[in-house]
Design an enzyme around this catalytic site. Sequence first.
Site, PDB file in Angstrom:
ATOM      1  N   ASP A  30       0.850  -1.190   0.000  1.00  0.00           N
ATOM      2  CA  ASP A  30       0.000   0.000   0.000  1.00  0.00           C
ATOM      3  C   ASP A  30       0.887   1.241   0.000  1.00  0.00           C
ATOM      4  O   ASP A  30       2.003   1.213   0.541  1.00  0.00           O
ATOM      5  CB  ASP A  30      -0.938   0.005   1.218  1.00  0.00           C
ATOM      6  CG  ASP A  30      -2.206   0.806   0.965  1.00  0.00           C
ATOM      7  OD1 ASP A  30      -3.287   0.213   0.843  1.00  0.00           O
ATOM      8  OD2 ASP A  30      -2.100   2.056   0.864  1.00  0.00           O
ATOM      9  N   PHE A 158     -17.051  -9.794  -4.976  1.00  0.00           N
ATOM     10  CA  PHE A 158     -18.461  -9.595  -4.624  1.00  0.00           C
ATOM     11  C   PHE A 158     -18.683  -9.501  -3.118  1.00  0.00           C
ATOM     12  O   PHE A 158     -19.824  -9.529  -2.664  1.00  0.00           O
ATOM     13  CB  PHE A 158     -19.308 -10.741  -5.194  1.00  0.00           C
ATOM     14  CG  PHE A 158     -19.213 -10.846  -6.692  1.00  0.00           C
ATOM     15  CD1 PHE A 158     -19.978 -10.016  -7.506  1.00  0.00           C
ATOM     16  CD2 PHE A 158     -18.352 -11.743  -7.294  1.00  0.00           C
ATOM     17  CE1 PHE A 158     -19.883 -10.084  -8.892  1.00  0.00           C
ATOM     18  CE2 PHE A 158     -18.246 -11.823  -8.675  1.00  0.00           C
ATOM     19  CZ  PHE A 158     -19.015 -10.987  -9.486  1.00  0.00           C
ATOM     20  N   GLU A 161     -19.260  -5.432   2.598  1.00  0.00           N
ATOM     21  CA  GLU A 161     -18.736  -4.934   3.866  1.00  0.00           C
ATOM     22  C   GLU A 161     -19.722  -5.320   4.966  1.00  0.00           C
ATOM     23  O   GLU A 161     -20.933  -5.306   4.761  1.00  0.00           O
ATOM     24  CB  GLU A 161     -18.550  -3.419   3.806  1.00  0.00           C
ATOM     25  CG  GLU A 161     -17.332  -3.050   2.980  1.00  0.00           C
ATOM     26  CD  GLU A 161     -17.153  -1.555   2.816  1.00  0.00           C
ATOM     27  OE1 GLU A 161     -17.588  -0.792   3.692  1.00  0.00           O
ATOM     28  OE2 GLU A 161     -16.575  -1.148   1.796  1.00  0.00           O
ATOM     29  N   ASN A 217     -24.123  -5.336  -9.390  1.00  0.00           N
ATOM     30  CA  ASN A 217     -24.356  -4.191  -8.501  1.00  0.00           C
ATOM     31  C   ASN A 217     -25.492  -3.312  -8.997  1.00  0.00           C
ATOM     32  O   ASN A 217     -26.284  -2.790  -8.206  1.00  0.00           O
ATOM     33  CB  ASN A 217     -23.075  -3.364  -8.358  1.00  0.00           C
ATOM     34  CG  ASN A 217     -22.189  -3.904  -7.251  1.00  0.00           C
ATOM     35  OD1 ASN A 217     -22.510  -4.936  -6.658  1.00  0.00           O
ATOM     36  ND2 ASN A 217     -21.097  -3.237  -6.971  1.00  0.00           N
ATOM     37  N   PHE A 258     -32.753  -7.964  -0.946  1.00  0.00           N
ATOM     38  CA  PHE A 258     -32.698  -6.584  -1.465  1.00  0.00           C
ATOM     39  C   PHE A 258     -34.076  -6.021  -1.766  1.00  0.00           C
ATOM     40  O   PHE A 258     -34.269  -5.357  -2.776  1.00  0.00           O
ATOM     41  CB  PHE A 258     -31.774  -6.509  -2.696  1.00  0.00           C
ATOM     42  CG  PHE A 258     -30.331  -6.386  -2.305  1.00  0.00           C
ATOM     43  CD1 PHE A 258     -29.712  -5.154  -2.264  1.00  0.00           C
ATOM     44  CD2 PHE A 258     -29.609  -7.504  -1.925  1.00  0.00           C
ATOM     45  CE1 PHE A 258     -28.392  -5.027  -1.855  1.00  0.00           C
ATOM     46  CE2 PHE A 258     -28.296  -7.402  -1.507  1.00  0.00           C
ATOM     47  CZ  PHE A 258     -27.693  -6.161  -1.478  1.00  0.00           C
ATOM     48  N   TYR A 260     -35.861  -4.526   0.927  1.00  0.00           N
ATOM     49  CA  TYR A 260     -36.231  -3.712   2.083  1.00  0.00           C
ATOM     50  C   TYR A 260     -36.261  -2.235   1.696  1.00  0.00           C
ATOM     51  O   TYR A 260     -35.285  -1.708   1.165  1.00  0.00           O
ATOM     52  CB  TYR A 260     -35.258  -3.928   3.243  1.00  0.00           C
ATOM     53  CG  TYR A 260     -35.483  -5.252   3.913  1.00  0.00           C
ATOM     54  CD1 TYR A 260     -36.297  -5.355   5.036  1.00  0.00           C
ATOM     55  CD2 TYR A 260     -34.920  -6.418   3.398  1.00  0.00           C
ATOM     56  CE1 TYR A 260     -36.527  -6.577   5.639  1.00  0.00           C
ATOM     57  CE2 TYR A 260     -35.150  -7.656   3.990  1.00  0.00           C
ATOM     58  CZ  TYR A 260     -35.961  -7.727   5.109  1.00  0.00           C
ATOM     59  OH  TYR A 260     -36.202  -8.947   5.705  1.00  0.00           O
ATOM     60  N   CYS A 269     -19.550   1.411  -3.331  1.00  0.00           N
ATOM     61  CA  CYS A 269     -19.724   0.630  -4.569  1.00  0.00           C
ATOM     62  C   CYS A 269     -20.967   0.991  -5.371  1.00  0.00           C
ATOM     63  O   CYS A 269     -20.860   1.435  -6.510  1.00  0.00           O
ATOM     64  CB  CYS A 269     -19.735  -0.854  -4.243  1.00  0.00           C
ATOM     65  SG  CYS A 269     -18.130  -1.413  -3.651  1.00  0.00           S
ATOM     66  N   ARG A 337     -18.620   5.985   3.493  1.00  0.00           N
ATOM     67  CA  ARG A 337     -18.597   6.580   2.155  1.00  0.00           C
ATOM     68  C   ARG A 337     -20.013   6.565   1.557  1.00  0.00           C
ATOM     69  O   ARG A 337     -20.674   5.546   1.549  1.00  0.00           O
ATOM     70  CB  ARG A 337     -17.611   5.816   1.254  1.00  0.00           C
ATOM     71  CG  ARG A 337     -16.162   6.036   1.682  1.00  0.00           C
ATOM     72  CD  ARG A 337     -15.193   5.235   0.840  1.00  0.00           C
ATOM     73  NE  ARG A 337     -15.172   3.826   1.195  1.00  0.00           N
ATOM     74  CZ  ARG A 337     -14.305   2.940   0.690  1.00  0.00           C
ATOM     75  NH1 ARG A 337     -13.405   3.322  -0.204  1.00  0.00           N
ATOM     76  NH2 ARG A 337     -14.333   1.687   1.057  1.00  0.00           N
TER      77      ARG A 337
HETATM   78  N1  LIG Z   1     -15.504  -2.101  -0.521  1.00  0.00           N
HETATM   79  C1  LIG Z   1     -16.266  -3.044  -1.041  1.00  0.00           C
HETATM   80  O1  LIG Z   1     -17.228  -3.522  -0.446  1.00  0.00           O
HETATM   81  C2  LIG Z   1     -15.968  -3.571  -2.417  1.00  0.00           C
HETATM   82  C3  LIG Z   1     -16.567  -4.763  -2.828  1.00  0.00           C
HETATM   83  C4  LIG Z   1     -16.272  -5.256  -4.084  1.00  0.00           C
HETATM   84  C5  LIG Z   1     -15.430  -4.545  -4.921  1.00  0.00           C
HETATM   85  N2  LIG Z   1     -14.888  -3.370  -4.507  1.00  0.00           N
HETATM   86  C6  LIG Z   1     -13.978  -2.675  -5.416  1.00  0.00           C
HETATM   87  O2  LIG Z   1     -12.643  -2.963  -5.008  1.00  0.00           O
HETATM   88  C7  LIG Z   1     -11.806  -1.831  -5.220  1.00  0.00           C
HETATM   89  C8  LIG Z   1     -11.140  -1.433  -3.916  1.00  0.00           C
HETATM   90  O3  LIG Z   1     -12.150  -1.042  -3.024  1.00  0.00           O
HETATM   91  P1  LIG Z   1     -11.873  -0.814  -1.462  1.00  0.00           P
HETATM   92  O4  LIG Z   1     -13.184  -0.510  -0.845  1.00  0.00           O
HETATM   93  O5  LIG Z   1     -11.049  -1.921  -0.931  1.00  0.00           O
HETATM   94  O6  LIG Z   1     -10.986   0.519  -1.536  1.00  0.00           O
HETATM   95  P2  LIG Z   1     -10.260   1.277  -0.337  1.00  0.00           P
HETATM   96  O7  LIG Z   1     -10.319   2.691  -0.667  1.00  0.00           O
HETATM   97  O8  LIG Z   1     -10.785   0.769   0.976  1.00  0.00           O
HETATM   98  O9  LIG Z   1      -8.752   0.757  -0.437  1.00  0.00           O
HETATM   99  C9  LIG Z   1      -7.881   1.065  -1.475  1.00  0.00           C
HETATM  100  C10 LIG Z   1      -6.442   1.006  -0.956  1.00  0.00           C
HETATM  101  O10 LIG Z   1      -5.559   1.189  -2.064  1.00  0.00           O
HETATM  102  C11 LIG Z   1      -4.448   1.972  -1.596  1.00  0.00           C
HETATM  103  N3  LIG Z   1      -3.751   2.519  -2.750  1.00  0.00           N
HETATM  104  C12 LIG Z   1      -4.068   3.575  -3.525  1.00  0.00           C
HETATM  105  N4  LIG Z   1      -3.160   3.726  -4.507  1.00  0.00           N
HETATM  106  C13 LIG Z   1      -2.248   2.746  -4.350  1.00  0.00           C
HETATM  107  C14 LIG Z   1      -1.080   2.343  -5.066  1.00  0.00           C
HETATM  108  N5  LIG Z   1      -0.668   2.976  -6.160  1.00  0.00           N
HETATM  109  N6  LIG Z   1      -0.381   1.279  -4.611  1.00  0.00           N
HETATM  110  C15 LIG Z   1      -0.770   0.617  -3.510  1.00  0.00           C
HETATM  111  N7  LIG Z   1      -1.883   0.934  -2.806  1.00  0.00           N
HETATM  112  C16 LIG Z   1      -2.605   1.979  -3.225  1.00  0.00           C
HETATM  113  C17 LIG Z   1      -5.094   2.989  -0.684  1.00  0.00           C
HETATM  114  O11 LIG Z   1      -4.145   3.566   0.175  1.00  0.00           O
HETATM  115  C18 LIG Z   1      -6.113   2.116   0.045  1.00  0.00           C
HETATM  116  O12 LIG Z   1      -5.553   1.536   1.210  1.00  0.00           O
HETATM  117  C19 LIG Z   1     -12.696  -0.746  -5.836  1.00  0.00           C
HETATM  118  O13 LIG Z   1     -12.620  -0.841  -7.230  1.00  0.00           O
HETATM  119  C20 LIG Z   1     -14.084  -1.162  -5.371  1.00  0.00           C
HETATM  120  O14 LIG Z   1     -15.084  -0.726  -6.244  1.00  0.00           O
HETATM  121  C21 LIG Z   1     -15.127  -2.868  -3.270  1.00  0.00           C
END
Ligand SMILES: NC(=O)c1ccc[n+]([C@@H]2O[C@H](COP(=O)([O-])OP(=O)(O)OC[C@H]3O[C@@H](n4cnc5c(N)ncnc54)[C@H](O)[C@@H]3O)[C@@H](O)[C@H]2O)c1
Length: 462
Positions: A30, A158, A161, A217, A258, A260, A269, A337
Site C-alpha cells: 500500500d 463480490f 462490507e 451491482n 434486497f 427492504y 460501490c 462513504r
Molecule cells: N468495498 C467493497 O465492499 C468492495 C466490494 C467489491 C469490490 N470493490 C472494489 O474494489 C476496489 C477497492 O475497493 P476498497 O473498498 O477496498 O478501496 P479502499 O479505498 O478501501 O482501499 C484502497 C487502498 O488502495 C491503496 N492505494 C491507492 N493507490 C495505491 C497504489 N498505487 N499502490 C498501492 N496501494 C494503493 C489505498 O491507500 C487504500 O488503502 C474498488 O474498485 C471497489 O469498487 C469494493
Amino acid sequence: MDITVIGTGYVGLVSGTCFAEMGHDVTCVDVDEEKVAQLSDGEIPIYEPDLDRYFERARAEDRLRFTTDLAEGIAGSKIVFFALPTPPGEDGSADLSYVLDAAGDVADLLVEADDPEHRIVVNKSTVPVGTGDRVEEAFADRGLDIGGEVDVVSNPEFLREGSAVDDFLKPDRVVIGTESDRAAETMKRLYEPFVRQGNPVLVVDRRSAEMIKYAANSLLATRISFMNEIANVCERVGANVDKVRLGISKDHRIGPHFLYAGIGFGGSCFPKDVQALARKGREKGYDFQILDAVLDVNDQQRRRLAEQVEDYFDGDLDGRRIAVWGLSFKPGTDDTREAPSHVIIDYLLERGADVVGYDPEAIETTKETFGDQIAYADGMYEAVEGAESLLICTEWHEFRRPDLGAVREHLENPLVLDGRNLYDPARMAEMGFEYHSIGRPSYAPETNQEAIEAAIVENGQP
Ligand SMILES: NC(=O)c1ccc[n+]([C@@H]2O[C@H](COP(=O)([O-])OP(=O)(O)OC[C@H]3O[C@@H](n4cnc5c(N)ncnc54)[C@H](O)[C@@H]3O)[C@@H](O)[C@H]2O)c1
C-alpha cells in the site's frame, strides 16, 4: 503460492488475509505509510467482523506481510492482485488512474527484474469493460510477452462490507475472466479451497467478467430503488410496504433479497458502479435509462428524513438539536462513504441544526468528514438527550430493541423518523411518539399521559 495484493483497503486486506488463511504467502502493498505501519504492528485500521481472528493467525504464522515497497512486494510472486480504488471521476466514469498507474509500475519492475517466470496480474477492483485490455497494453508496451510472461485476468470481487470475511471464504461464485487456459487453471486452483461446498468457479472471457460485476451491482441497486418507490406509493395509497415485500418475496422468481425499503443505498460501490455503467453506456451511444432513474430515486430517498424533519418544524431547523442513530452506510462496518446519514447531516447542518450523532463503530470515520461540526455521543441514549427529534439511519442490532421508554424520556420532543422500519408504528403511537417510517402507515400519537405511561410499561421494548 506467493501472492501479492496491491491496495490494502476493505477488499485488499480481506482478500490478502483470506488467501493467507488458506496457506498462501501473501504480501500486501500500500502507498499509505501509516496504514502499512499500523498493519505491520498488528493493528487493523478498519472494522470488519471476524477479520482480526484470521489476520492474527496469518501474521503469527508469518504468512501475511505488509510493505510500501512495490519491488519487494512483487518479488517472487506468482499472482499479483490489484485491489485499488476506482472512484468516480468528475463525469461519473470510473477513475482508472490507480489501476493503470500500478500496472505501469509493476510492468516496469518486471522488465527491470528480467525474470522470465510466468505471472498472473489479476484485477479485483471494479473496472469498466475493456480495462483489462488497457492493463494488458501496459505490459505489452514494455515488451513483456502476453501469455508467456504475463497474463492479465479479471476477478471481480463480490464481498459485502459487514460480512466481507465470510463472503470471501464462502463466495456464491467466483468469476474468472481470461482467455488463457494456463491462467484459468492457476486461478481455479487458488480458489478451490473457497468453493468446497460446490459453488461454481465460472471462467468467462475478460470483458464478460468485468461486465458481470457492474450488472450485479446495478441490478441490486435497482431492486433497492424500485422498493423505495413502491414504499413511497404505499404511503400514498394506505398500503404497508413490509407486507408487500413479504407477499412478493415468496415468489421464487423474485426471492427475498434486497427488497427492504429504506433511505437509499450508499457505500463505496453501488452509487459509483451504477454511475459508471450508465456512463459507459452513454460513451458507447447507449442511454441506460433505468440506471439514471435508479440514481435519481436514490438521491431523493437519501434526503427524505432531513426533508421530513424540516417540514415538521415548518422549515425552521436553526439551533434545533437533532439526534442521528447510525452513521455507517450499513450495519457491520465503519465505512461511511456515500452513507445516507452523511447526506442527511449535510442537509441539517446547512439549515443550522445542532446534530448529535451516534454509531457503534463509525464515529471516527464520521469525524473525518464532519470533525467538530457535529457532536458525538458515547451511547444511543446520550444521543437523544434533549433532542427535538431522532433520525434512524442505520439498522445496527442495538437499535432494534432499545428501551423506548428511556428514549421517550430523553427526547425533548417525541419525534422519531425511522429510515429503517425498526419499530411497530401502532405501538410507537401508543407510547406517545410521533413516529414515521418508510412505506408504512403512521398513527396519531397518544396524548393522554396516563395512557402513555401504561404503554411504556407494557411496550418499553416494542
Ligand atoms: N468495498 C467493497 O465492499 C468492495 C466490494 C467489491 C469490490 N470493490 C472494489 O474494489 C476496489 C477497492 O475497493 P476498497 O473498498 O477496498 O478501496 P479502499 O479505498 O478501501 O482501499 C484502497 C487502498 O488502495 C491503496 N492505494 C491507492 N493507490 C495505491 C497504489 N498505487 N499502490 C498501492 N496501494 C494503493 C489505498 O491507500 C487504500 O488503502 C474498488 O474498485 C471497489 O469498487 C469494493
